[in-house]
Write a protein that holds these residues in place. Structure first.
Motif, short mmCIF file in Angstrom:
data_model
loop_
_atom_site.label_atom_id
_atom_site.label_comp_id
_atom_site.label_asym_id
_atom_site.label_seq_id
_atom_site.Cartn_x
_atom_site.Cartn_y
_atom_site.Cartn_z
N ARG A 1 22.23 -15.58 58.38
CA ARG A 1 23.38 -15.29 59.22
C ARG A 1 24.10 -14.03 58.75
O ARG A 1 24.53 -13.21 59.57
CB ARG A 1 24.33 -16.49 59.22
N HIS A 2 24.21 -13.86 57.44
CA HIS A 2 24.85 -12.65 56.90
C HIS A 2 24.01 -11.41 57.21
O HIS A 2 24.54 -10.35 57.55
CB HIS A 2 25.07 -12.78 55.40
N ARG B 1 25.07 -8.13 59.54
CA ARG B 1 25.02 -6.73 59.12
C ARG B 1 24.18 -5.90 60.08
O ARG B 1 24.51 -4.73 60.35
CB ARG B 1 24.47 -6.62 57.70
#
Length: 210
Positions: free
Chosen positions: A97-98, A102
Motif C-alpha cells: 500500500r505504501h 508513492r
C-alpha cells in the motif's frame, strides 16, 4: 503566451499555469514510472536464488530495499521470512500500500487539473461575455463584427480549458492503468518469493537465517 493572455483576458493566466504544471507532472511521472525503474528485469529471480541459498544478511536486504519499488516489496517479505506465511503476506500487503501510494504521487493533482481546466475555461468565457454585454449596454451594439470578435475572444478561454484538461485526463488514466499493472506484477513476484521462503518448502540442509 502574452498573445494568449491578450486573446482570453486574465482568466487565461491560471489556465496557462495549470498547463505548465500538468506538463511537469506528466514528464516526471513518465520518468519515475519507467518499467525498469519499478520492476528491474531479473530482480525477482535473483532474490529467489538468494533466498533459496540462504544468502541473506541485513545489509543485503537494505541494499535490495533501496533499488526499486519491487525491491522494497521483496525486502519486506524477507524481513519476516521466518514467520508464518500469513504474517509475511500481511507485511507485504502493508508495504505494498505504501509503495502504491508513492507511485501514485502527483496523480491526484493531475486529476484535479483535468477537472478544473474546463471549469476555469467556462469561468473565463462567462467573464468575457459579461464584459461584452456591459459594453453593449453602455455604448450600444455598434459594429456587428466587433461584437462577433468579442464573443470569439470570450470563447478562447473555454477552448483553452479543454485543451488543458483533455491531455491531463488521458495521462491521468494512463498512469493509473500502468500502476495497476505494476502492482499485479509485484504481487506475482512477492507470492513467488513467499513460496521459496515458506518453511514447508525449504530444502533440507539450508539453514534459516534471522
Amino acid at each position: 503566451m502574452l498573445e494568449l493572455v491578450k486573446a482570453g483576458g486574465w482568466p487565461m493566466i491560471p489556465l496557462l499555469l495549470l498547463s505548465a504544471l500538468a506538463l511537469a507532472i506528466i514528464v516526471e511521472r513518465f520518468w519515475a514510472l519507467r518499467r525498469k525503474a519499478v520492476l528491474p528485469p531479473g530482480l525477482g529471480d535473483e532474490v529467489r536464488v538468494w533466498a533459496a541459498r540462504g544468502v541473506l544478511d541485513p545489509a543485503h536486504i537494505e541494499s535490495l530495499r533501496a533499488t526499486s519499488p519491487l525491491g522494497a516489496l521483496l525486502a519486506a517479505a524477507l524481513d519476516v521470512r521466518n514467520r508464518p506465511r500469513e504474517e509475511i503476506r500481511e507485511r507485504v500487503e502493508d508495504v505494498g500500500r505504501h509503495v502504491a501510494f508513492r507511485m501514485e504521487r502527483y496523480l491526484n493533482t493531475l486529476g484535479t487539473i483535468a477537472a478544473a481546466g474546463p471549469l476555469l475555461g467556462l469561468f473565463g468565457t462567462v467573464v468575457g461575455m459579461i464584459q461584452m454585454f456591459l459594453g453593449v449596454m453602455d455604448h450600444g451594439v455598434g459594429d456587428v463584427n466587433q461584437l462577433a470578435g468579442g464573443i470569439g475572444k470570450a470563447l478562447v478561454c473555454a477552448a483553452t480549458g479543454m485543451i488543458v484538461a483533455v491531455p491531463a485526463l488521458m495521462f491521468h488514466r494512463h498512469f493509473r492503468a500502468r500502476i495497476d499493472g505494476y502492482i499485479v506484477a509485484m504481487e506475482h513476484e512477492a507470492i513467488a518469493l513467499m513460496d521459496v521462503i515458506d518453511p514447508r518448502n525449504r530444502r533440507p540442509g539450508v539453514p534459516a537465517q534471522d
